[in-house]
Design a protein around this motif. Structure first.
Motif, PDB file in Angstrom:
ATOM      1  N   GLN A  86       0.836  -1.205   0.000  1.00 32.81           N
ATOM      2  CA  GLN A  86       0.000   0.000   0.000  1.00 32.81           C
ATOM      3  C   GLN A  86       0.870   1.255   0.000  1.00 32.81           C
ATOM      4  N   VAL A  87       1.909   1.242   0.823  1.00 36.11           N
ATOM      5  CA  VAL A  87       2.792   2.411   0.900  1.00 36.11           C
ATOM      6  C   VAL A  87       3.608   2.552  -0.378  1.00 36.11           C
ATOM      7  N   LEU A  88       4.090   1.456  -0.924  1.00 38.41           N
ATOM      8  CA  LEU A  88       4.843   1.526  -2.183  1.00 38.41           C
ATOM      9  C   LEU A  88       3.967   2.068  -3.307  1.00 38.41           C
ATOM     10  N   ALA A  89       2.707   1.670  -3.335  1.00 37.76           N
ATOM     11  CA  ALA A  89       1.793   2.180  -4.355  1.00 37.76           C
ATOM     12  C   ALA A  89       1.612   3.688  -4.215  1.00 37.76           C
ATOM     13  N   ARG A  90       1.483   4.159  -2.983  1.00 35.40           N
ATOM     14  CA  ARG A  90       1.345   5.596  -2.758  1.00 35.40           C
ATOM     15  C   ARG A  90       2.585   6.345  -3.221  1.00 35.40           C
ATOM     16  N   MET A  91       3.759   5.796  -2.911  1.00 32.89           N
ATOM     17  CA  MET A  91       4.997   6.436  -3.356  1.00 32.89           C
ATOM     18  C   MET A  91       5.057   6.501  -4.879  1.00 32.89           C
ATOM     19  N   ASP A  92       4.650   5.432  -5.535  1.00 30.39           N
ATOM     20  CA  ASP A  92       4.685   5.421  -6.997  1.00 30.39           C
ATOM     21  C   ASP A  92       3.752   6.481  -7.572  1.00 30.39           C
ATOM     22  N   VAL A  93       2.582   6.654  -6.982  1.00 26.63           N
ATOM     23  CA  VAL A  93       1.671   7.698  -7.441  1.00 26.63           C
ATOM     24  C   VAL A  93       2.308   9.072  -7.267  1.00 26.63           C
ATOM     25  N   LEU A  94       2.934   9.303  -6.119  1.00 26.02           N
ATOM     26  CA  LEU A  94       3.593  10.586  -5.878  1.00 26.02           C
ATOM     27  C   LEU A  94       4.741  10.818  -6.857  1.00 26.02           C
ATOM     28  N   ALA A  95       5.344   9.720  -7.328  1.00 23.85           N
ATOM     29  CA  ALA A  95       6.431   9.830  -8.307  1.00 23.85           C
ATOM     30  C   ALA A  95       5.911  10.010  -9.729  1.00 23.85           C
ATOM     31  N   GLY A  96       4.605   9.975  -9.901  1.00 21.50           N
ATOM     32  CA  GLY A  96       4.020  10.172 -11.222  1.00 21.50           C
ATOM     33  C   GLY A  96       3.496   8.913 -11.872  1.00 21.50           C
ATOM     34  N   GLY A  97       3.477   7.803 -11.135  1.00 21.78           N
ATOM     35  CA  GLY A  97       3.001   6.539 -11.684  1.00 21.78           C
ATOM     36  C   GLY A  97       1.543   6.276 -11.367  1.00 21.78           C
ATOM     37  N   THR A  98       1.129   5.061 -11.633  1.00 21.75           N
ATOM     38  CA  THR A  98      -0.267   4.675 -11.425  1.00 21.75           C
ATOM     39  C   THR A  98      -0.499   4.015 -10.070  1.00 21.75           C
ATOM     40  N   GLY A  99       0.579   3.668  -9.390  1.00 22.54           N
ATOM     41  CA  GLY A  99       0.458   2.926  -8.145  1.00 22.54           C
ATOM     42  C   GLY A  99       0.508   1.430  -8.338  1.00 22.54           C
ATOM     43  N   ARG A 100       0.598   1.000  -9.602  1.00 28.16           N
ATOM     44  CA  ARG A 100       0.692  -0.436  -9.906  1.00 28.16           C
ATOM     45  C   ARG A 100       2.072  -0.733 -10.468  1.00 28.16           C
ATOM     46  N   PRO A 101       2.699  -1.818 -10.021  1.00 30.14           N
ATOM     47  CA  PRO A 101       4.037  -2.157 -10.546  1.00 30.14           C
ATOM     48  C   PRO A 101       3.971  -2.487 -12.023  1.00 30.14           C
ATOM     49  N   GLU A 102       5.037  -2.150 -12.728  1.00 29.61           N
ATOM     50  CA  GLU A 102       5.125  -2.452 -14.152  1.00 29.61           C
ATOM     51  C   GLU A 102       5.610  -3.872 -14.405  1.00 29.61           C
ATOM     52  N   ARG A 103       6.250  -4.466 -13.405  1.00 30.21           N
ATOM     53  CA  ARG A 103       6.791  -5.818 -13.535  1.00 30.21           C
ATOM     54  C   ARG A 103       7.094  -6.363 -12.132  1.00 30.21           C
ATOM     55  N   ALA A 104       7.537  -7.597 -12.070  1.00 29.52           N
ATOM     56  CA  ALA A 104       8.030  -8.219 -10.831  1.00 29.52           C
ATOM     57  C   ALA A 104       6.988  -8.243  -9.723  1.00 29.52           C
ATOM     58  N   VAL A 105       5.734  -8.517 -10.086  1.00 24.72           N
ATOM     59  CA  VAL A 105       4.679  -8.557  -9.071  1.00 24.72           C
ATOM     60  C   VAL A 105       4.961  -9.650  -8.042  1.00 24.72           C
ATOM     61  N   GLY A 106       5.410 -10.803  -8.503  1.00 26.57           N
ATOM     62  CA  GLY A 106       5.721 -11.892  -7.578  1.00 26.57           C
ATOM     63  C   GLY A 106       6.821 -11.526  -6.614  1.00 26.57           C
ATOM     64  N   GLU A 107       7.873 -10.881  -7.125  1.00 24.73           N
ATOM     65  CA  GLU A 107       8.982 -10.475  -6.259  1.00 24.73           C
ATOM     66  C   GLU A 107       8.530  -9.451  -5.219  1.00 24.73           C
ATOM     67  N   LEU A 108       7.615  -8.568  -5.608  1.00 26.52           N
ATOM     68  CA  LEU A 108       7.093  -7.596  -4.643  1.00 26.52           C
ATOM     69  C   LEU A 108       6.300  -8.285  -3.541  1.00 26.52           C
ATOM     70  N   SER A 109       5.569  -9.315  -3.893  1.00 25.80           N
ATOM     71  CA  SER A 109       4.810 -10.059  -2.885  1.00 25.80           C
ATOM     72  C   SER A 109       5.750 -10.717  -1.881  1.00 25.80           C
ATOM     73  N   VAL A 110       6.859 -11.263  -2.376  1.00 28.83           N
ATOM     74  CA  VAL A 110       7.856 -11.859  -1.481  1.00 28.83           C
ATOM     75  C   VAL A 110       8.460 -10.788  -0.585  1.00 28.83           C
ATOM     76  N   LEU A 111       8.770  -9.629  -1.156  1.00 32.56           N
ATOM     77  CA  LEU A 111       9.330  -8.534  -0.364  1.00 32.56           C
ATOM     78  C   LEU A 111       8.344  -8.098   0.710  1.00 32.56           C
ATOM     79  N   ALA A 112       7.071  -8.006   0.357  1.00 33.48           N
ATOM     80  CA  ALA A 112       6.051  -7.608   1.335  1.00 33.48           C
ATOM     81  C   ALA A 112       5.996  -8.603   2.485  1.00 33.48           C
ATOM     82  N   ALA A 113       6.090  -9.891   2.161  1.00 30.98           N
ATOM     83  CA  ALA A 113       6.077 -10.912   3.206  1.00 30.98           C
ATOM     84  C   ALA A 113       7.293 -10.777   4.120  1.00 30.98           C
ATOM     85  N   THR A 114       8.425 -10.414   3.550  1.00 28.15           N
ATOM     86  CA  THR A 114       9.629 -10.198   4.352  1.00 28.15           C
ATOM     87  C   THR A 114       9.431  -9.046   5.329  1.00 28.15           C
TER      88      THR A 114
END
Length: 228
Positions: A97-125
């Motif tokens: 949720q926080v990463l999505a907010r940061m991406d929006v503030l950076a000018g993005g959509t809040g959705r990752p462009e790639r590596a969704v699985g890796e982000l899920s692993v990072l979130a679990a960590t």
């Protein structure tokens, strides 16, 4: 993450960074008014991060802030002293949720462009309560190595790393300013980020660099405190 501390240089560099951070947190001004030194550190971090990401000048011809710098300041606003503790608590529960907010503030959509699985692993960590000293470097390196948010990944990774340092207690007041050191060692930093996903050696290399940046970031914070 205990085995990571056994990688060459990681344990030693972590101790040095920890000692430097503890010293700057004991400065009288940082005990009395950490919001003042923290705010200056956030702004310095945003400016140095913008230079890493290609902002050659701080201001344009008519005095307006460059778009790159403006985006960095927007993202780093989540680290402002009046917001950072609340945001850090959310990060430990819902990092995506926080990463999505940061991406929006950076000018993005809040959705990752790639590596969704890796982000899920990072979130679990993050939510697992992993080693608080190493977590900021893991967050930083994992995001850089995946380029999950495309061209915006750098600023998201650096801001998220600083937030993880606050959330886990590695840098509880968010005083350290590692970005100027990273900018001065830009080529080494970017190469280490690319190598993070290449195995234990790449992870260790990045973590050592990350700790060096935090040791230097504590020295930057010392300079801010001394000027007040």
């Amino acid at each position: 993450m205990a085995p990571l501390r056994q990688l060459p240089g990681v344990g030693e560099s972590t101790v040095r960074a920890r000692e430097a951070l503890a010293a700057v947190h004991r400065r009288p001004v940082n005990l009395r008014r950490p919001e003042i030194t923290g705010a200056e550190g956030v702004l310095r971090g945003a400016r140095a991060g913008a230079m890493i990401d290609g902002a050659g000048v701080v201001r344009g011809d008519r005095g307006e802030e460059s778009e790159v710098l403006a985006r960095h300041i927007d993202v780093y606003s989540v680290l402002a002293p009046e917001f950072v503790q609340d945001t850090a608590r959310v990060f430990l529960r819902s990092p995506l949720q926080v990463l999505a907010r940061m991406d929006v503030l950076a000018g993005g959509t809040g959705r990752p462009e790639r590596a969704v699985g890796e982000l899920s692993v990072l979130a679990a960590t993050v939510t697992s309560g992993a080693d608080p000293d190493l977590l900021p470097g893991i967050v930083h390196g994992q995001l850089l190595s995946t380029s999950a948010f495309g061209a915006r990944t750098g600023v998201v990774a650096r801001a998220a790393s600083r937030l993880a340092a606050v959330a886990g207690g590695f840098d509880p007041r968010g005083l350290a300013v590692p970005e100027p050191w990273l900018n001065r060692h830009r080529a080494e930093y970017l190469a280490a980020g690319e190598s993070f996903g290449s195995g234990a050696g790449g992870v260790g290399r990045f973590l050592v660099l990350h700790m060096r940046s935090y040791q230097a970031g504590a020295e930057e914070a010392e300079g801010i405190a001394a000027a007040l």
